[in-house]
Design an enzyme around this catalytic site. Structure first.
Site, PDB file in Angstrom:
ATOM      1  CD1 TRP A 114      -2.874   1.517   0.535  1.00 46.47           C
ATOM      2  CD2 TRP A 114      -1.510   2.399   2.079  1.00 46.47           C
ATOM      3  NE1 TRP A 114      -3.327   2.782   0.821  1.00 46.47           N
ATOM      4  CE2 TRP A 114      -2.517   3.347   1.771  1.00 46.47           C
ATOM      5  CE3 TRP A 114      -0.520   2.728   3.012  1.00 46.47           C
ATOM      6  CZ2 TRP A 114      -2.572   4.602   2.380  1.00 46.47           C
ATOM      7  CZ3 TRP A 114      -0.579   3.979   3.625  1.00 46.47           C
ATOM      8  CH2 TRP A 114      -1.603   4.900   3.300  1.00 46.47           C
TER       9      TRP A 114
ATOM     10  CG  ASP B 190     -11.688   2.547  -2.744  1.00 47.07           C
ATOM     11  OD1 ASP B 190     -10.801   1.707  -2.963  1.00 47.07           O
ATOM     12  OD2 ASP B 190     -11.529   3.547  -2.009  1.00 47.07           O
TER      13      ASP B 190
ATOM     14  CB  CYS C  55      -9.856   2.895  -6.646  1.00 49.59           C
ATOM     15  SG  CYS C  55      -9.087   3.409  -5.088  1.00 49.59           S
TER      16      CYS C  55
ATOM     17  CG  ASP D 156      -4.717   5.402  -1.237  1.00 52.04           C
ATOM     18  OD1 ASP D 156      -5.381   5.871  -2.182  1.00 52.04           O
ATOM     19  OD2 ASP D 156      -5.201   4.639  -0.387  1.00 52.04           O
TER      20      ASP D 156
HETATM   21  C1  DGJ Z   1      -8.869   4.368  -0.675  1.00 52.01           C
HETATM   22  C2  DGJ Z   1      -8.641   5.098  -1.967  1.00 52.01           C
HETATM   23  O1  DGJ Z   1      -7.456   4.677  -2.563  1.00 52.01           O
HETATM   24  C3  DGJ Z   1      -8.650   6.603  -1.705  1.00 52.01           C
HETATM   25  O2  DGJ Z   1      -8.367   7.295  -2.884  1.00 52.01           O
HETATM   26  C4  DGJ Z   1      -9.975   6.990  -1.137  1.00 52.01           C
HETATM   27  O3  DGJ Z   1     -10.970   6.793  -2.096  1.00 52.01           O
HETATM   28  C5  DGJ Z   1     -10.282   6.195   0.114  1.00 52.01           C
HETATM   29  N1  DGJ Z   1     -10.128   4.778  -0.095  1.00 52.01           N
HETATM   30  C6  DGJ Z   1     -11.674   6.466   0.608  1.00 52.01           C
HETATM   31  O4  DGJ Z   1     -12.016   5.715   1.686  1.00 52.01           O
END
Ligand code: DGJ
Length: 708
Positions: free
Chosen positions: A182, A458, A506, A528
Site C-alpha cells: 500500500w 473502491d 481503485c 494512495d
Molecule cells: C482508498 C482510496 O485509494 C482513496 O483514494 C480513497 O478513495 C479512500 N479509499 C476512501 O475511503
C-alpha cells in the site's frame, strides 16, 4: 502445406502449427504421442525451419519428464512433475490426465478469429480446448483454455491455467516484474532465474499491490531501446499465479492463470470453464518496445472506451470523510476556475459515514451533509461546466451499518471463527444472488436518479475467512473465482444499463489493476501515495504494462502527507501530467495565485493530452544514473512530442549530460517550444537536448514539434 489463414498456419504432413505476427513467429507441433510440443517463439521463421525440433527428448529413466518440459499446455499425469497447466479429479477419484490432440478449427468468437485446438482424455469425458488469437500489429498472442465436461458426472478442476509460455534457449533468463505494498506499488525488480520456480501471485482475493500479474523475460542485457524480450499479462482480477520455472535442462516456461491455492471448480455435466485470457508477446525492441505494444493493444482491444480521459478533481485528500454540500460547492467553484472537467466526491457522502468505522453498505445520501440531496451539488457542478463523479465501495460493509445489522450472513465468514475486520470492514459475498441484486439495485438508483458521469469503484480489504454461507460444502473453494466473475458481471451490467458512465478501478490504491478489470474500467487509481517524486517510480512500474491514459495522477499538497517532502507546484504538475491529470488538494485553502498558476498547467496539459493519452510512450532511461527521470510521448507520425524530465538532486556542481530523444523522424526539423532555433530529428535522437535542471527536485516539460 495447409495454409488455413494468414495468421494461423498448419501443415498436415509435419503436424506443425505456426502463428505469425508482423515481427514474430510462434510454433508448436503434435508429436508422435499426440501431445502438443512447443517448438519456437521469436523472430519470424517458417514451419520448415522448425520441423527438426519436433522430436522426443530423453535423459534417463529418472528424468523421463524432460520430454514434457516443452509441452504447450501441460497436463498433470504420468511422468510429469513440472508446473501443470491442468490438474483435475475425475468422478471416480482418478487424478491422472492423459489427453492428446483430436482436432482443431479456426472460428470466430467475440468477433475475433480464434484457433481452437481440442485435446481429449483417452478414457474420461474431458476436453481441453486451447484458444489462440493474434494481434499481428503489436506482435501479441492471446491465449486461454476452455475445459469441457462432455460426460454426465461432476469433474473437479483443481488447477486450470490459462497458458504456459515456453521460452527459447537463452544463456540467461532474467525475470522483470513488479512488487509493492500500500502506497508503494509497482516497484520494478529484476532477477536472473536459477533452477527452480519463481512464483508471482496473489492469494488475497483481488489482484493485489504486492505483485501485479505480468512478467517479462530477457537474456539479461535488454534495455529500454534494444534487446529481445518475451512477456505476458494476465486478464484476471482475483487470486492469480504466474510461475516462472527453470528446469535442470535449462528450459524455462512461464505458466499463468487463476491461482490454484485453495481453489476448486466443480464442472457439472455438459458444462465448460473458461480460463482468463493471458496475452503474450515478443519484441526485439527492448522494454520500451514491449510497453508500447501493450499500451497500443490496450487502446485498441481492451479498454471499454476510446474517449480522452478528463482532468478531474477528487475531494478525498481535501475533506476526507468530512464531506458536505457547502464545502464541496466551494471546491467545485475553484476547480472549475482552474479548468477541471470532472468533479468527483469521494468517500463520506452516504449513510453514517463520518469515519471508516461506520456506514459502509448504507447507500443513501446523508441528509445532514446534503440537506437538499446530491442534486444541489450536481446542479452546481454542471452549471460550472463540469461533469460529476462519485465514489462507491459496493463489495464491503462496516459491521456498524444498517445493511450488516439486517444481513450478517451476507459476508464471507466461517461460523466458528471471528470475522477479521480490515479497515473496520467485512466483505460481501457478491456472488450470492441477493447481494448481487442489492448492489445492482442501489447502483442503478444512484445512476438513474442523478446525472453522474463517473464512478470511482473502491475496494479496501483483502479476503479472509473464505466461507460462503448457504453455498454447497463441496463447492466452497469456488469463492475466489465466483467473487471475480460476479464483479465482472455487475460492472458489465452497469455499463450496459448506463453506457455514458465511466468507471475508475481503485483498491486502496493500486491493488486491483490488471487487464481483466480494464475490460470494464476506463482508468485506475494506481496508489494512495501522491508524493510527486515517489509517483515517478510508481508510474514507471505501472507503465511497463499499462498505458498512461489508464493511470489517474493527482496534484496534492506540499509537503505531502506521505513523506513530508516539499516539491514545487511545477514539479507536482509535471509528475501528474504523465497520465490522466487530476487535482486532489484542498482548493478552499489555495490562494488565487495558486489557482491561476494551476490553471496554466491544466491548459498546458490539455494541449499535450492527445500525446500523453494516445501517443507512444518512451522512457528515456539514459540519465537514470544521474538521478534524472525522463519520459517522452510522441504522436504516431513522429512529428509532435512532449518530453518530461525530472532531476532528483544536483551534486558537486556537475552539469547533466544531454538527453537523447526517441521516436522522431530523423530528417525532419523540430522546434522546441520556448527555445530559439530548430534541430533535426537526427540531432535530437543522437546528440540530444540540454537539460537546464538545477538543484533538488527540478523538472521541465518540452513540447517538440516538427516544422517545415
Ligand atoms: C482508498 C482510496 O485509494 C482513496 O483514494 C480513497 O478513495 C479512500 N479509499 C476512501 O475511503
Amino acid at each position: 502445406m495447409g495454409n488455413v489463414d494468414m495468421q494461423f498456419e498448419f501443415e498436415e504432413k509435419s503436424r506443425i502449427f505456426a502463428i505469425h505476427t508482423q515481427r514474430s513467429s510462434y510454433v508448436f507441433g503434435i508429436n508422435e504421442r499426440d501431445r502438443l510440443q512447443h517448438l519456437y517463439w521469436g523472430e519470424p521463421v517458417t514451419i520448415d525451419d522448425c520441423a527438426p525440433l519436433l522430436r522426443g527428448r530423453s535423459h534417463s529413466s529418472f528424468d523421463a519428464e524432460v520430454d514434457m518440459e516443452a509441452e504447450e499446455y501441460s497436463f498433470w499425469g504420468g511422468v510429469n512433475y513440472d508446473e501443470p497447466s491442468l490438474k483435475v479429479r475425475m468422478p471416480d477419484g482418478v487424478r491422472d490426465l492423459l489427453a492428446g490432440y483430436v482436432r482443431h478449427e479456426i472460428r470466430e468468437e467475440d468477433g475475433r478469429q480464434t484457433l481452437v485446438i481440442v485435446l481429449k482424455d483417452r478414457v474420461y469425458p474431458l476436453e481441453a480446448h486451447l484458444l489462440y488469437r493474434v494481434i499481428p500489429e503489436y506482435d501479441l498472442i492471446e491465449r486461454s483454455a476452455r475445459i469441457v465436461n462432455t460426460g454426465g458426472d461432476d469433474i473437479v478442476l483443481e488447477s486450470v491455467q490459462s497458458a504456459a509460455w515456453s521460452l527459447p534457449d537463452l544463456r540467461d533468463y532474467r525475470l522483470t516484474h513488479v512488487t509493492g505494498k500500500w502506497s508503494g506499488e509497482f516497484q520494478l525488480r529484476r532477477n536472473v532465474l536459477s533452477e527452480g520456480k519463481k512464483v508471482l501471485e496473489s492469494r488475497r482475493g483481488f489482484t493485489d499491490s504486492h505483485a501485479n500479474p505480468w512478467f517479462a523475460v530477457d537474456e539479461g542485457q535488454a534495455t529500454e531501446t534494444d534487446g529481445r524480450v518475451w512477456f505476458g499479462a494476465l486478464a484476471w482480477s482475483g487470486n492469480w499465479k504466474i510461475t516462472a520455472e527453470k528446469t535442470v535442462f535449462n528450459h524455462v516456461r512461464v505458466t499463468g492463470g487463476i491461482n490454484d491455492f485453495d481453489s476448486e471448480w466443480v464442472l457439472g455435466a455438459g458444462e465448460s470453464f473458461d480460463a482468463p485470457w493471458f496475452v503474450g508477446g515478443y519484441t526485439a525492441g527492448g522494454f520500451g518496445g514491449m510497453s508500447r505494444n501493450l499500451h497500443q493493444y490496450q487502446h485498441a482491444y481492451v479498454l471499454p472506451s476510446s474517449e480522452p480521459r478528463k482532468v478531474l478533481y477528487n475531494s478525498w485528500e481535501a475533506t476526507y470523510f468530512n464531506v458536505n454540500a457547502a464545502d464541496q460547492m466551494a471546491l467545485a467553484e475553484r476547480a472549475a476556475r482552474m479548468g477541471v472537467e470532472l468533479f468527483v466526491v469521494d468517500d463520506g457522502w452516504f449513510g453514517q459515514r463520518n469515519n471508516d468505522r461506520a456506514g459502509l453498505g448504507d447507500w443513501y445520501v446523508n441528509k445532514e451533509k446534503f440537506p437538499n440531496g446530491l442534486g444541489e451539488l450536481i446542479g452546481k457542478v454542471h452549471k460550472l461546466g463540469m461533469e460529476f463523479g462519485i465514489w462507491v465501495e459496493p463489495e464491503a460493509v462496516n459491521p456498524d451499518s444498517d445493511l450488516y445489522r439486517a444481513h450478517p450472513d451476507w459476508v464471507y465468514h466461517f461460523e466458528t471463527r471471528p470475522r477479521t475486520e480490515l479497515r473496520n470492514q467485512l466483505l460481501l459475498n457478491i456472488s450470492k444472488p441477493e447481494v448481487k441484486a442489492y448492489i445492482l439495485q442501489f447502483m442503478t438508483e444512484l445512476l438513474q436518479n442523478h446525472r453522474i458521469k463517473f464512478i470511482k469503484w473502491d475496494m479496501n480489504r483483502t479476503v479472509t475467512e473464505p466461507g460462503m454461507k448457504d453455498h454447497p460444502l463441496h463447492r466452497q473453494k469456488e469463492l475466489w473465482i465466483r467473487h471475480v466473475r460476479s464483479l465482472y458481471e455487475i460492472w458489465a451490467e452497469l455499463r450496459r444499463r448506463f453506457p455514458h458512465v465511466e468507471f475508475e478501478t481503485c483498491a486502496g490504491g493500486g491493488a486491483r489493476i490488471d487487464l481483466g478489470i480494464f475490460r470494464y474500467a476506463d482508468q485506475s487509481w494506481p496508489s494512495d501515495n501522491t508524493d510527486a517524486f515517489d509517483r515517478l517510480s510508481i508510474q514507471e512500474g505501472f507503465s511497463y504494462t499499462y498505458a498512461p491514459r489508464m493511470m489517474t495522477c493527482w496534484v496534492t499538497e506540499s509537503p505531502t502527507g506521505m513523506n513530508k517532502r516539499n516539491v514545487s507546484l511545477k514539479y507536482r504538475f509535471h509528475s501528474a501530467m504523465m497520465g490522466t491529470l487530476g487535482i486532489g488538494s484542498n482548493l478552499n485553502e489555495w490562494s488565487d495565485e495558486l489557482i491561476e498558476q494551476s490553471g496554466e498547467f491544466i491548459r498546458q496539459y490539455k494541449a499535450i493530452r492527445p500525446l500523453v493519452q494516445f501517443g507512444r510512450q518512451y522512457r528515456l532511461a539514459d540519465l537514470q544514473h544521474k538521478g534524472v527521470t525522463a519520459v517522452q510521448y510522441v504522436d504516431e507520425a513522429g512529428t509532435d512530442s512532449a518530453v518530461f524530465a525530472f532531476l532528483h538532486s544536483q551534486r558537486l556542481g556537475e552539469p547533466l549530460p544531454r538527453l537523447r530523444l526517441q521516436g522522431l523522424q530523423a530528417d525532419r526539423a523540430y522546434a522546441i517550444e520556448g527555445l530559439p532555433g530548430s534541430w533535426s530529428g537526427r540531432a535530437l535522437m543522437n546528440i540530444g537536448i540540454e537539460l537546464p535542471l538545477r538543484g533538488d527536485f527540478d523538472s521541465l516539460l518540452y513540447r517538440v514539434t516538427a516544422v517545415e
